[in-house]
Design an enzyme around this catalytic site. Structure first.
Site, PDB file in Angstrom:
ATOM      1  N   THR A 138      21.251  -5.233   7.894  1.00 52.56           N
ATOM      2  CA  THR A 138      20.476  -4.968   6.683  1.00 52.56           C
ATOM      3  C   THR A 138      18.978  -4.859   6.992  1.00 52.56           C
ATOM      4  O   THR A 138      18.514  -5.257   8.058  1.00 52.56           O
ATOM      5  CB  THR A 138      20.684  -6.096   5.651  1.00 52.56           C
ATOM      6  OG1 THR A 138      20.171  -7.317   6.163  1.00 52.56           O
ATOM      7  CG2 THR A 138      22.154  -6.254   5.307  1.00 52.56           C
ATOM      8  N   ASP A 139      18.253  -4.336   6.005  1.00 54.24           N
ATOM      9  CA  ASP A 139      16.797  -4.284   6.115  1.00 54.24           C
ATOM     10  C   ASP A 139      16.213  -5.550   5.492  1.00 54.24           C
ATOM     11  O   ASP A 139      16.952  -6.463   5.118  1.00 54.24           O
ATOM     12  CB  ASP A 139      16.242  -3.003   5.472  1.00 54.24           C
ATOM     13  CG  ASP A 139      16.555  -2.882   3.989  1.00 54.24           C
ATOM     14  OD1 ASP A 139      16.881  -3.905   3.336  1.00 54.24           O
ATOM     15  OD2 ASP A 139      16.472  -1.756   3.461  1.00 54.24           O
ATOM     16  N   GLN A 140      14.904  -5.604   5.335  1.00 51.50           N
ATOM     17  CA  GLN A 140      14.249  -6.803   4.803  1.00 51.50           C
ATOM     18  C   GLN A 140      14.630  -7.106   3.359  1.00 51.50           C
ATOM     19  O   GLN A 140      14.455  -8.220   2.895  1.00 51.50           O
ATOM     20  CB  GLN A 140      12.731  -6.672   4.915  1.00 51.50           C
ATOM     21  CG  GLN A 140      12.241  -6.742   6.327  1.00 51.50           C
ATOM     22  CD  GLN A 140      10.732  -6.601   6.402  1.00 51.50           C
ATOM     23  OE1 GLN A 140      10.111  -5.961   5.559  1.00 51.50           O
ATOM     24  NE2 GLN A 140      10.143  -7.210   7.423  1.00 51.50           N
ATOM     25  N   MET A 141      15.177  -6.127   2.652  1.00 50.81           N
ATOM     26  CA  MET A 141      15.573  -6.336   1.257  1.00 50.81           C
ATOM     27  C   MET A 141      17.048  -6.719   1.137  1.00 50.81           C
ATOM     28  O   MET A 141      17.559  -6.835   0.037  1.00 50.81           O
ATOM     29  CB  MET A 141      15.288  -5.074   0.444  1.00 50.81           C
ATOM     30  CG  MET A 141      13.798  -4.738   0.382  1.00 50.81           C
ATOM     31  SD  MET A 141      13.455  -3.168  -0.457  1.00 50.81           S
ATOM     32  CE  MET A 141      14.102  -1.998   0.730  1.00 50.81           C
TER      33      MET A 141
ATOM     34  N   VAL B  43      19.552  -4.855   2.086  1.00 49.34           N
ATOM     35  CA  VAL B  43      20.347  -3.646   1.879  1.00 49.34           C
ATOM     36  C   VAL B  43      20.801  -3.130   3.249  1.00 49.34           C
ATOM     37  O   VAL B  43      20.027  -3.117   4.207  1.00 49.34           O
ATOM     38  CB  VAL B  43      19.523  -2.565   1.141  1.00 49.34           C
ATOM     39  CG1 VAL B  43      20.265  -1.244   1.070  1.00 49.34           C
ATOM     40  CG2 VAL B  43      19.139  -3.054  -0.251  1.00 49.34           C
TER      41      VAL B  43
END
Length: 132
Positions: free
Chosen positions: A15-18, A20
């Site tokens: 995932t990314d920092q959010m 997602v």
């Protein structure tokens, strides 16, 4: 039946920092689906490679519909779409636990002789699976 379903859980590193799922993380999910499609038919990808055949992707088209998130349990649907000569095509879909379509994809793979590096017809045991 030329369709298989497998569940995968989203890991933090995908995932990314959010939280997602990063777009490139979907490709391994689809790979798991194709490998398990074969395994469900009684053939391990490892056996295929040990017998001198590889199956690299030559084309892929992915549509992202909705995001998957960290710790989601996803279901990857893999379906044989078409076989012709040295090519095999799969349609794949990824759903979340609410059965919402998140991503779909189309893959074209080519059977390759590992000794020559050239396209080759699939072995008989693969043709049996394709023709069932």
């Amino acid at each position: 039946m030329n369709e298989n379903k497998i569940e995968v859980r989203v890991r933090y590193g995908e995932t990314d920092q959010m939280g997602v799922v990063y777009h490139g993380s979907y490709v391994p999910y689809f790979e798991i689906g194709r490998v398990e499609w074969l395994r469900n038919k009684g053939v391990s990808y490892k056996f295929m490679e040990e017998s001198g055949i590889a199956l690299p992707i030559v084309s892929m088209h992915i549509n992202y519909k909705k995001p998957a998130r960290y710790d989601d349990l996803l279901t990857v649907h893999t379906k044989l779409r078409k076989y012709s000569g040295v090519k095999i095509e799969f349609d794949c879909e990824i759903f979340n636990k609410n059965q919402e379509l998140l991503t779909n994809a189309h893959f074209i793979l080519v059977f390759i002789d590992l000794k020559t590096g050239k396209p080759t017809p699939p072995p008989e045991y693969i043709l049996d699976i394709i023709n069932e």
